[in-house]
Scaffold this motif. Structure first.
Motif, PDB file in Angstrom:
ATOM      1  N   GLU A  10       0.827  -1.210   0.000  1.00 48.76           N
ATOM      2  CA  GLU A  10       0.000   0.000   0.000  1.00 48.76           C
ATOM      3  C   GLU A  10       0.863   1.262   0.000  1.00 48.76           C
ATOM      4  N   VAL A  11       1.910   1.278   0.787  1.00 46.73           N
ATOM      5  CA  VAL A  11       2.814   2.428   0.849  1.00 46.73           C
ATOM      6  C   VAL A  11       3.580   2.568  -0.467  1.00 46.73           C
ATOM      7  N   ASP A  12       4.050   1.449  -1.010  1.00 48.83           N
ATOM      8  CA  ASP A  12       4.823   1.489  -2.258  1.00 48.83           C
ATOM      9  C   ASP A  12       4.013   2.047  -3.422  1.00 48.83           C
ATOM     10  N   VAL A  13       2.724   1.749  -3.469  1.00 48.45           N
ATOM     11  CA  VAL A  13       1.867   2.290  -4.529  1.00 48.45           C
ATOM     12  C   VAL A  13       1.847   3.815  -4.458  1.00 48.45           C
ATOM     13  N   HIS A  14       1.744   4.337  -3.253  1.00 49.99           N
ATOM     14  CA  HIS A  14       1.705   5.798  -3.091  1.00 49.99           C
ATOM     15  C   HIS A  14       3.057   6.429  -3.426  1.00 49.99           C
ATOM     16  N   LEU A  15       4.138   5.779  -3.043  1.00 50.69           N
ATOM     17  CA  LEU A  15       5.459   6.318  -3.368  1.00 50.69           C
ATOM     18  C   LEU A  15       5.693   6.327  -4.876  1.00 50.69           C
ATOM     19  N   GLU A  16       5.239   5.310  -5.575  1.00 48.59           N
ATOM     20  CA  GLU A  16       5.385   5.273  -7.039  1.00 48.59           C
ATOM     21  C   GLU A  16       4.558   6.370  -7.696  1.00 48.59           C
ATOM     22  N   ARG A  17       3.475   6.770  -7.053  1.00 44.20           N
ATOM     23  CA  ARG A  17       2.630   7.856  -7.585  1.00 44.20           C
ATOM     24  C   ARG A  17       3.423   9.157  -7.691  1.00 44.20           C
ATOM     25  N   LEU A  18       4.461   9.306  -6.866  1.00 48.10           N
ATOM     26  CA  LEU A  18       5.293  10.510  -6.939  1.00 48.10           C
ATOM     27  C   LEU A  18       5.926  10.678  -8.315  1.00 48.10           C
ATOM     28  N   ALA A  19       6.144   9.586  -9.043  1.00 46.95           N
ATOM     29  CA  ALA A  19       6.735   9.667 -10.379  1.00 46.95           C
ATOM     30  C   ALA A  19       5.842  10.444 -11.330  1.00 46.95           C
ATOM     31  N   ASP A  20       4.545  10.520 -11.052  1.00 43.51           N
ATOM     32  CA  ASP A  20       3.633  11.277 -11.913  1.00 43.51           C
ATOM     33  C   ASP A  20       3.993  12.756 -11.949  1.00 43.51           C
ATOM     34  N   ALA A  21       4.618  13.248 -10.900  1.00 49.15           N
ATOM     35  CA  ALA A  21       4.997  14.661 -10.857  1.00 49.15           C
ATOM     36  C   ALA A  21       6.103  14.978 -11.857  1.00 49.15           C
ATOM     37  N   ASP A  22       6.868  13.972 -12.262  1.00 55.48           N
ATOM     38  CA  ASP A  22       7.968  14.198 -13.207  1.00 55.48           C
ATOM     39  C   ASP A  22       7.487  14.731 -14.551  1.00 55.48           C
ATOM     40  N   ASP A  23       6.264  14.399 -14.932  1.00 60.40           N
ATOM     41  CA  ASP A  23       5.746  14.805 -16.238  1.00 60.40           C
ATOM     42  C   ASP A  23       4.874  16.046 -16.177  1.00 60.40           C
ATOM     43  N   LEU A  24       4.774  16.657 -15.017  1.00 58.83           N
ATOM     44  CA  LEU A  24       3.907  17.819 -14.844  1.00 58.83           C
ATOM     45  C   LEU A  24       4.723  19.084 -14.629  1.00 58.83           C
ATOM     46  N   ALA A  25       4.126  20.201 -15.000  1.00 55.57           N
ATOM     47  CA  ALA A  25       4.726  21.496 -14.668  1.00 55.57           C
ATOM     48  C   ALA A  25       4.649  21.660 -13.153  1.00 55.57           C
ATOM     49  N   THR A  26       5.430  22.547 -12.617  1.00 54.64           N
ATOM     50  CA  THR A  26       5.514  22.727 -11.170  1.00 54.64           C
ATOM     51  C   THR A  26       4.155  22.966 -10.529  1.00 54.64           C
ATOM     52  N   ASP A  27       3.288  23.727 -11.182  1.00 57.61           N
ATOM     53  CA  ASP A  27       1.989  24.002 -10.573  1.00 57.61           C
ATOM     54  C   ASP A  27       1.100  22.764 -10.505  1.00 57.61           C
ATOM     55  N   GLY A  28       1.446  21.697 -11.181  1.00 56.18           N
ATOM     56  CA  GLY A  28       0.694  20.454 -11.099  1.00 56.18           C
ATOM     57  C   GLY A  28       1.203  19.505 -10.040  1.00 56.18           C
TER      58      GLY A  28
END
Length: 95
Positions: A41-59
């Motif tokens: 459960e924790v690992d799924v949330h930590l992997e979600r952080l990778a989604d920020a790599d493709d977003l502009a800072t305001d996202g």
């Protein structure tokens, strides 16, 4: 003093060829390693952080808030204690 505007140093086509990867304001992966914790459960949330790599800072804030909420829920679930034990059954005698 001259009223003429200085010409650019390169041809105008050179400016038009600047690509997405050449734009310093474009989103770029942070390259932060995410080490698995062993808790799915924790690992799924930590992997979600990778989604920020493709977003502009305001996202980023939306991703960070989502991850924070998920991690907080996972920690809260660890603290949840089971309810009180069931009352003992009365002894039934067999005659």
């Amino acid at each position: 003093m001259s009223d003429t505007v200085p010409e650019s140093e390169g041809p105008p086509e050179a400016e038009a060829e600047v690509g997405f990867e050449d734009d310093p304001a474009a989103p770029a992966p942070l390259g932060v390693a995410r080490t698995p914790t062993g808790n799915a459960e924790v690992d799924v949330h930590l992997e979600r952080l990778a989604d920020a790599d493709d977003l502009a800072t305001d996202g980023h804030i939306e991703v960070y808030e989502d991850v924070h909420r998920g991690l907080r829920d996972a920690l809260t679930a660890l603290d949840a204690r089971p309810g009180p034990p069931a009352p003992p059954r009365p002894y039934e005698s067999r005659s």
